[in-house]
Design an enzyme around this catalytic site. Structure first.
Site, PDB file in Angstrom:
ATOM      1  N   ARG A 185     -16.501  -3.713  -8.281  1.00 50.61           N
ATOM      2  CA  ARG A 185     -17.004  -4.541  -7.163  1.00 50.61           C
ATOM      3  C   ARG A 185     -18.482  -4.860  -7.347  1.00 50.61           C
ATOM      4  O   ARG A 185     -18.958  -5.921  -6.947  1.00 50.61           O
ATOM      5  CB  ARG A 185     -16.765  -3.819  -5.828  1.00 50.61           C
ATOM      6  CG  ARG A 185     -15.283  -3.745  -5.494  1.00 50.61           C
ATOM      7  CD  ARG A 185     -14.995  -3.076  -4.178  1.00 50.61           C
ATOM      8  NE  ARG A 185     -13.557  -2.901  -4.057  1.00 50.61           N
ATOM      9  CZ  ARG A 185     -12.931  -1.735  -3.929  1.00 50.61           C
ATOM     10  NH1 ARG A 185     -13.611  -0.610  -3.840  1.00 50.61           N
ATOM     11  NH2 ARG A 185     -11.619  -1.686  -3.870  1.00 50.61           N
TER      12      ARG A 185
ATOM     13  N   PHE B 183      -5.516 -11.964  -2.362  1.00 48.08           N
ATOM     14  CA  PHE B 183      -5.028 -10.576  -2.336  1.00 48.08           C
ATOM     15  C   PHE B 183      -6.198  -9.649  -1.963  1.00 48.08           C
ATOM     16  O   PHE B 183      -6.527  -8.716  -2.663  1.00 48.08           O
ATOM     17  CB  PHE B 183      -4.426 -10.155  -3.694  1.00 48.08           C
ATOM     18  CG  PHE B 183      -3.446 -11.162  -4.240  1.00 48.08           C
ATOM     19  CD1 PHE B 183      -2.124 -11.152  -3.837  1.00 48.08           C
ATOM     20  CD2 PHE B 183      -3.855 -12.130  -5.144  1.00 48.08           C
ATOM     21  CE1 PHE B 183      -1.224 -12.086  -4.327  1.00 48.08           C
ATOM     22  CE2 PHE B 183      -2.963 -13.076  -5.646  1.00 48.08           C
ATOM     23  CZ  PHE B 183      -1.635 -13.054  -5.239  1.00 48.08           C
TER      24      PHE B 183
ATOM     25  N   ASN C  79       0.500 -16.394   2.422  1.00 50.31           N
ATOM     26  CA  ASN C  79       1.050 -16.041   1.123  1.00 50.31           C
ATOM     27  C   ASN C  79       0.163 -16.698   0.048  1.00 50.31           C
ATOM     28  O   ASN C  79       0.124 -17.919  -0.080  1.00 50.31           O
ATOM     29  CB  ASN C  79       2.487 -16.549   1.024  1.00 50.31           C
ATOM     30  CG  ASN C  79       3.138 -16.105  -0.277  1.00 50.31           C
ATOM     31  OD1 ASN C  79       2.476 -15.972  -1.315  1.00 50.31           O
ATOM     32  ND2 ASN C  79       4.433 -15.866  -0.216  1.00 50.31           N
TER      33      ASN C  79
ATOM     34  N   CYS D 186      -3.186  -4.406 -12.014  1.00 53.13           N
ATOM     35  CA  CYS D 186      -2.995  -2.950 -11.958  1.00 53.13           C
ATOM     36  C   CYS D 186      -1.610  -2.573 -12.455  1.00 53.13           C
ATOM     37  O   CYS D 186      -1.147  -1.459 -12.235  1.00 53.13           O
ATOM     38  CB  CYS D 186      -3.246  -2.428 -10.543  1.00 53.13           C
ATOM     39  SG  CYS D 186      -2.210  -3.207  -9.308  1.00 53.13           S
TER      40      CYS D 186
HETATM   41  N1  SAH Z   1      -8.693  -6.314  -3.687  1.00 56.41           N
HETATM   42  C1  SAH Z   1      -8.219  -5.241  -2.822  1.00 56.41           C
HETATM   43  C2  SAH Z   1      -6.888  -4.658  -3.232  1.00 56.41           C
HETATM   44  C3  SAH Z   1      -5.746  -5.614  -3.249  1.00 56.41           C
HETATM   45  S1  SAH Z   1      -4.196  -4.814  -3.244  1.00 56.41           S
HETATM   46  C4  SAH Z   1      -9.276  -4.144  -2.786  1.00 56.41           C
HETATM   47  O1  SAH Z   1     -10.082  -4.056  -3.705  1.00 56.41           O
HETATM   48  O2  SAH Z   1      -9.256  -3.369  -1.846  1.00 56.41           O
HETATM   49  C5  SAH Z   1      -3.110  -6.152  -3.233  1.00 56.41           C
HETATM   50  C6  SAH Z   1      -3.017  -6.901  -1.923  1.00 56.41           C
HETATM   51  O3  SAH Z   1      -2.154  -8.003  -2.113  1.00 56.41           O
HETATM   52  C7  SAH Z   1      -2.436  -6.116  -0.756  1.00 56.41           C
HETATM   53  O4  SAH Z   1      -3.370  -6.081   0.285  1.00 56.41           O
HETATM   54  C8  SAH Z   1      -1.198  -6.911  -0.317  1.00 56.41           C
HETATM   55  O5  SAH Z   1      -1.050  -6.972   1.083  1.00 56.41           O
HETATM   56  C9  SAH Z   1      -1.506  -8.266  -0.880  1.00 56.41           C
HETATM   57  N2  SAH Z   1      -0.361  -9.137  -1.154  1.00 56.41           N
HETATM   58  C10 SAH Z   1       0.846  -8.836  -1.674  1.00 56.41           C
HETATM   59  N3  SAH Z   1       1.594  -9.942  -1.819  1.00 56.41           N
HETATM   60  C11 SAH Z   1       0.846 -10.982  -1.381  1.00 56.41           C
HETATM   61  C12 SAH Z   1       1.059 -12.384  -1.267  1.00 56.41           C
HETATM   62  N4  SAH Z   1       2.198 -12.936  -1.649  1.00 56.41           N
HETATM   63  N5  SAH Z   1       0.055 -13.140  -0.782  1.00 56.41           N
HETATM   64  C13 SAH Z   1      -1.117 -12.579  -0.390  1.00 56.41           C
HETATM   65  N6  SAH Z   1      -1.355 -11.261  -0.473  1.00 56.41           N
HETATM   66  C14 SAH Z   1      -0.400 -10.477  -0.954  1.00 56.41           C
END
Ligand code: SAH
Length: 398
Positions: free
Chosen positions: A215, A231, A281, A342
């Site tokens: 980060r 995400f 989404n 990941c």
């Molecule tokens: N960047 C974040 C971690 C992301 S984890 C951090 O550093 O804290 C992945 C995320 O993707 C989750 O919060 C989950 O809710 C989201 N996710 C899963 N499928 C998704 C979709 N189709 N569209 C948007 N978000 C989604």
């Protein structure tokens, strides 16, 4: 596998040909690698493991219900598995984190890499979240909690064993307090910002500590920039972007709860006007916006793992190519794509290749700024595939 039941102490003898994994020091022993078990097999008990010609390999815990029959806890014949063993291992794990610079928050125990297979402990300053993902480790939970109490006098310890993988071990999914109850919404500090973390209802252990170092890597590229974060979960990268001087930040996540938390985190850091969030989404939105020709200076992608099985790996790669292609198209020329994966089964090389294929299709040229793995409190052990799981890439998109 032959099982004899006459001896009092259970000994596990491997087949003559030992797998490269066991030779390399990896602690897992699969049932099909065992030639003979001498003694009773009670799930969760400590057993001793030997080569076919009776050379001592180590001590670990057994579970006949699991494909991983034994997970080794020690290869030192003089080391006994008792409460003191867990105290020592936890102390060593904490000393290591301190030596590499961690003070408040860290993954205190990263399972196999800390010689504590199937144990995860995240330290959120004075609060601890634990996961015991195998039967043998679950048995030692009281000893682990006692060691945490002695070492840290925590304000709270919480169990996030609501994880499907436990069912492969015959364990149920549970979560709850392992200390006196406390308010599970806590505030942590990370790289100078404050984040509220919901230990009870957040994803995984509540917060993704593995991106902690990464980060900080966005610091310079987000200054003055219009940033899109897909995400975003509770907005960790996005809050960082705001804090580092982005002009505008838009975070997307499918989870309403995550987005609500992300908004609170923006407020908590005085970034309410800068960081905005939408519960959508991201796959659909990235596709639609790239078609519309919307542009950002920086696009950040941090999707969840796309697969856990080798059968669907090709589908996962197609997924990475697709979202990265969309992501690149949304980057103004000369801007940056910050992209993560990941998925354990996607190697760093394969990830880089996939990004290149996406660039080719998007007709963009890339310049690599940073390529990293997870934060160093999640140590990587060479040859132990599942310890090297996070890929984090920043490229300039030309
Ligand atoms: N960047 C974040 C971690 C992301 S984890 C951090 O550093 O804290 C992945 C995320 O993707 C989750 O919060 C989950 O809710 C989201 N996710 C899963 N499928 C998704 C979709 N189709 N569209 C948007 N978000 C989604």
């Amino acid at each position: 596998m032959v099982i004899c039941t006459f001896a009092a102490m259970t000994k596990v003898y491997l087949k003559k040909k030992i797998s490269r994994r066991v030779e390399s020091g990896h602690p897992w022993i699969f049932a099909n690698e065992v030639g003979l078990v001498d003694g009773e097999v009670n799930g969760g008990d400590t057993v001793e493991v030997f080569t076919h010609d009776k050379k001592f390999i180590g001590r670990g815990y057994i579970n006949p219900k699991s494909q991983i029959l034994v997970r080794l806890l020690t290869r030192d014949r003089g080391e006994v598995i008792d409460e003191g063993f867990f105290m020592n291992r936890l102390r060593q794990a904490w000393e290591y984190r301190q030596r590499i610079g961690y003070t408040e928050n860290c993954r205190l125990v990263f399972g196999e890499a800390d010689d504590l297979p199937a144990l995860i402990i995240d330290k959120f300053n004075e609060y601890f979240v634990i996961q015991t993902l195998a039967l043998g480790m679950d048995r030692w939970k009281p000893a682990i909690v006692a060691a945490l109490q002695e070492l840290f006098q925590p304000k709270g310890v919480y169990e996030r064993n609501d994880v499907p993988v436990r069912e492969l071990e015959g364990l149920s999914q549970v979560k709850g307090f392992l200390s006196a109850p406390f308010d599970t919404r806590i505030v942590i500090q990370e790289n100078g910002i404050r984040m509220e973390v919901d230990l009870e209802n957040g994803q995984k252990t509540g917060y993704f500590l593995d991106q902690h170092d990464n980060r900080r890597a966005i610091r310079h590229i987000v200054k003055g920039a219009d940033v899109l974060g897909a995400f975003c979960y509770t907005g960790s990268f996005e809050t960082h972007a705001g804090y580092y001087g982005a002009r505008s930040v838009l975070g997307l996540d499918i989870s309403e709860a995550a987005v609500a938390q992300a908004r609170r985190n923006a407020e908590l850091n005085g970034l309410g006007p800068v960081c905005r969030y939408e519960a959508v989404n991201a796959f659909d939105v990235l596709k639609a916006w790239s078609k519309e020709g919307r542009l950002f200076d920086v696009v950040m992608l941090d999707p969840p793992a796309f697969t856990k099985s080798r059968e669907t790996i090709q589908k996962a790669i197609t997924g990475y190519k697709e979202i990265n292609l969309r992501g690149m198209k949304l980057v103004r020329r000369g801007g940056f794509l910050v992209t993560s994966s990941c998925t354990n089964l996607v190697s760093p090389e394969l990830f880089l290749d996939t990004i290149q294929l996406a660039a080719k299709d998007a007709r963009r040229r890339l310049r690599q700024v940073t390529f990293a793995a997870q934060a160093s409190d999640h140590p990587i052990i060479e040859g132990w595939e599942n310890t090297n799981y996070l890929k984090f890439l920043i490229v300039q998109v030309m």
